[in-house]
Design an enzyme around this catalytic site. Structure first.
Site, PDB file in Angstrom:
ATOM      1  N   HIS A  38      37.819  42.163  35.873  1.00 23.09           N
ATOM      2  CA  HIS A  38      36.839  41.204  35.331  1.00 23.09           C
ATOM      3  C   HIS A  38      36.659  40.056  36.337  1.00 23.09           C
ATOM      4  O   HIS A  38      37.623  39.640  36.991  1.00 23.09           O
ATOM      5  CB  HIS A  38      37.322  40.668  33.985  1.00 23.09           C
ATOM      6  CG  HIS A  38      36.251  39.915  33.257  1.00 23.09           C
ATOM      7  ND1 HIS A  38      35.911  38.628  33.580  1.00 23.09           N
ATOM      8  CD2 HIS A  38      35.412  40.295  32.260  1.00 23.09           C
ATOM      9  CE1 HIS A  38      34.907  38.232  32.799  1.00 23.09           C
ATOM     10  NE2 HIS A  38      34.594  39.233  31.985  1.00 23.09           N
ATOM     11  N   GLY A  67      28.707  33.774  29.971  1.00 25.88           N
ATOM     12  CA  GLY A  67      28.973  32.534  29.239  1.00 25.88           C
ATOM     13  C   GLY A  67      27.973  31.432  29.501  1.00 25.88           C
ATOM     14  O   GLY A  67      28.214  30.280  29.155  1.00 25.88           O
ATOM     15  N   SER A  85      26.135  37.224  28.544  1.00 20.77           N
ATOM     16  CA  SER A  85      25.285  36.583  27.534  1.00 20.77           C
ATOM     17  C   SER A  85      24.512  37.570  26.662  1.00 20.77           C
ATOM     18  O   SER A  85      23.380  37.302  26.282  1.00 20.77           O
ATOM     19  CB  SER A  85      24.336  35.574  28.202  1.00 20.77           C
ATOM     20  OG  SER A  85      25.079  34.542  28.825  1.00 20.77           O
ATOM     21  N   GLU A  87      36.438  36.993  35.940  1.00 24.64           N
ATOM     22  CA  GLU A  87      37.301  35.832  35.706  1.00 24.64           C
ATOM     23  C   GLU A  87      38.675  36.052  36.324  1.00 24.64           C
ATOM     24  O   GLU A  87      39.292  35.107  36.834  1.00 24.64           O
ATOM     25  CB  GLU A  87      37.385  35.543  34.192  1.00 24.64           C
ATOM     26  CG  GLU A  87      36.076  34.923  33.710  1.00 24.64           C
ATOM     27  CD  GLU A  87      35.723  35.179  32.269  1.00 24.64           C
ATOM     28  OE1 GLU A  87      36.582  35.642  31.500  1.00 24.64           O
ATOM     29  OE2 GLU A  87      34.550  34.925  31.907  1.00 24.64           O
ATOM     30  N   GLU A  98      28.536  43.017  35.355  1.00 27.70           N
ATOM     31  CA  GLU A  98      28.503  41.678  34.768  1.00 27.70           C
ATOM     32  C   GLU A  98      28.156  40.660  35.849  1.00 27.70           C
ATOM     33  O   GLU A  98      29.053  40.182  36.568  1.00 27.70           O
ATOM     34  CB  GLU A  98      29.871  41.325  34.176  1.00 27.70           C
ATOM     35  CG  GLU A  98      30.317  42.268  33.072  1.00 27.70           C
ATOM     36  CD  GLU A  98      31.303  41.600  32.128  1.00 27.70           C
ATOM     37  OE1 GLU A  98      31.022  41.578  30.932  1.00 27.70           O
ATOM     38  OE2 GLU A  98      32.328  41.073  32.591  1.00 27.70           O
ATOM     39  N   ASN A 158      34.999  41.654  24.446  1.00 19.86           N
ATOM     40  CA  ASN A 158      36.089  41.092  25.253  1.00 19.86           C
ATOM     41  C   ASN A 158      36.363  39.697  24.707  1.00 19.86           C
ATOM     42  O   ASN A 158      35.571  38.785  24.929  1.00 19.86           O
ATOM     43  CB  ASN A 158      35.652  41.041  26.721  1.00 19.86           C
ATOM     44  CG  ASN A 158      36.645  40.305  27.601  1.00 19.86           C
ATOM     45  OD1 ASN A 158      37.753  39.980  27.161  1.00 19.86           O
ATOM     46  ND2 ASN A 158      36.260  40.030  28.835  1.00 19.86           N
ATOM     47  N   TRP A 159      37.478  39.580  23.992  1.00 23.15           N
ATOM     48  CA  TRP A 159      37.766  38.286  23.352  1.00 23.15           C
ATOM     49  C   TRP A 159      38.299  37.254  24.346  1.00 23.15           C
ATOM     50  O   TRP A 159      38.485  36.088  23.991  1.00 23.15           O
ATOM     51  CB  TRP A 159      38.766  38.483  22.206  1.00 23.15           C
ATOM     52  CG  TRP A 159      38.117  38.984  20.939  1.00 23.15           C
ATOM     53  CD1 TRP A 159      36.824  39.455  20.816  1.00 23.15           C
ATOM     54  CD2 TRP A 159      38.693  39.030  19.628  1.00 23.15           C
ATOM     55  NE1 TRP A 159      36.582  39.792  19.505  1.00 23.15           N
ATOM     56  CE2 TRP A 159      37.712  39.549  18.745  1.00 23.15           C
ATOM     57  CE3 TRP A 159      39.942  38.701  19.113  1.00 23.15           C
ATOM     58  CZ2 TRP A 159      37.949  39.731  17.387  1.00 23.15           C
ATOM     59  CZ3 TRP A 159      40.178  38.885  17.747  1.00 23.15           C
ATOM     60  CH2 TRP A 159      39.190  39.395  16.900  1.00 23.15           C
ATOM     61  N   LYS A 160      38.598  37.678  25.579  1.00 18.32           N
ATOM     62  CA  LYS A 160      39.141  36.757  26.589  1.00 18.32           C
ATOM     63  C   LYS A 160      40.359  36.026  25.995  1.00 18.32           C
ATOM     64  O   LYS A 160      41.096  36.623  25.222  1.00 18.32           O
ATOM     65  CB  LYS A 160      38.039  35.817  27.090  1.00 18.32           C
ATOM     66  CG  LYS A 160      36.800  36.616  27.544  1.00 18.32           C
ATOM     67  CD  LYS A 160      35.786  35.812  28.281  1.00 18.32           C
ATOM     68  CE  LYS A 160      34.610  36.708  28.682  1.00 18.32           C
ATOM     69  NZ  LYS A 160      33.630  36.031  29.506  1.00 18.32           N
TER      70      LYS A 160
HETATM   71  P1  13P Z   1      29.617  36.428  27.541  1.00 22.34           P
HETATM   72  O1  13P Z   1      29.055  37.529  26.645  1.00 22.34           O
HETATM   73  O2  13P Z   1      30.310  35.351  26.777  1.00 22.34           O
HETATM   74  O3  13P Z   1      28.594  35.951  28.505  1.00 22.34           O
HETATM   75  O4  13P Z   1      30.779  37.119  28.413  1.00 22.34           O
HETATM   76  C1  13P Z   1      30.530  38.301  29.078  1.00 22.34           C
HETATM   77  C2  13P Z   1      31.797  38.830  29.594  1.00 22.34           C
HETATM   78  O5  13P Z   1      32.382  38.293  30.519  1.00 22.34           O
HETATM   79  C3  13P Z   1      32.353  40.038  28.943  1.00 22.34           C
HETATM   80  O6  13P Z   1      33.410  40.562  29.673  1.00 22.34           O
END
Ligand code: 13P
Length: 249
Positions: free
Chosen positions: A94, A170, A209, A96, A164, A11-13
């Site tokens: 997600h 993160g 992570s 976020e 998650e 997931n590149w966000k």
């Molecule tokens: P990280 O791997 O950067 O912790 O992010 C996880 C995430 O939110 C994947 O959707």
């Protein structure tokens, strides 16, 4: 050995640009060489079409979709639109987006239903906040998110659940194998209770992570069918070892 083939999705966000799509080539090559593992990348909307031309067998996905086909929804993108751009998968719910865009369980469910109806591999995210876990409420919170966010009466198309924990995203604070095993077992039980035998086919990904140095340990946990990877999916150098760790030995 699990009957479910592992799935590793990046997931590149809100990261990446056209130049960064150069990472896809070596990722696709490593996925082919590793064999026995499904690998996807979800770049920002603007890169989906270009990513599709360089996918080399990788599953390209979107990070969100709207529940409706079309209409007066400024800034939103429908399932048909992301499919036309080349997406074969989508992430919905997600944490976020649940935080930043205040997405609710019913909205996530509507998106998941639209994505499945459109034939997309549909990755529904759930996960508790640190305070929920500290209060011992993590399983109750996730169970309630599953109840509210998963499609009703699902029978067709590929549904995937991503666990998650918000406190692990993160932060570098990866959940322990014991945490992951406990939660994935609870999610599996909820899926089977909800969908019967079909619930046994849903892949449950861990996210939060995931890195090269913890991936193998996470993939060895029961009911962990792969990973949803944020930061470490942005470069082939960091993502390829995670893909390799997911491949059957
Ligand atoms: P990280 O791997 O950067 O912790 O992010 C996880 C995430 O939110 C994947 O959707």
């Amino acid at each position: 050995m699990s009957l479910r083939r592992k799935l590793v999705v990046g997931n590149w966000k809100m990261n990446g640009n056209l130049a960064q799509l150069a990472e896809l080539g070596p990722i696709a090559e490593a996925a082919r060489e590793a064999g026995g593992v499904d690998v996807g990348i979800c770049p920002p909307f603007t890169l989906i079409a270009a990513a599709g031309t360089r996918a080399g067998g990788l599953m390209i996905g979107a990070q969100d979709c709207h529940a409706k086909d079309k209409g007066a929804h400024t800034g939103c993108t429908s399932v048909a639109m992301i499919k036309e751009a080349g997406a074969r998968a989508v992430i919905v719910g997600h944490s976020e987006r649940r935080t930043d865009q205040h997405e609710t369980d019913p909205e996530v469910r509507a998106k998941a239903e639209a994505a499945l109806a459109g034939g997309l591999v549909t990755i529904v995210c759930v996960g508790e906040h640190a305070l929920d876990r500290a209060a011992g409420k993590h399983e109750a919170v996730v169970s309630s998110q599953l109840d509210g966010s998963l499609p009703d009466g699902w029978e067709e198309g590929e549904l995937v659940v991503a666990y998650e924990p918000v406190w692990a995203i993160g932060t570098g604070n990866v959940a322990t194998p014991a945490d992951v095993t406990g939660m994935h077992g609870a999610i599996r039980a909820a899926l089977v209770a909800r969908y019967g035998d079909l619930g046994g086919r849903i892949r449950i990904l861990y996210g939060g992570s995931v890195k090269a140095d913890n991936a193998a340990e996470l993939f060895a946990c029961p009911e962990v069918d792969g990973a949803l990877v944020g930061g470490a999916s942005l470069t082939a150098e960091q993502f390829v070892p995670i893909v390799e760790a997911a491949a059957p030995s």
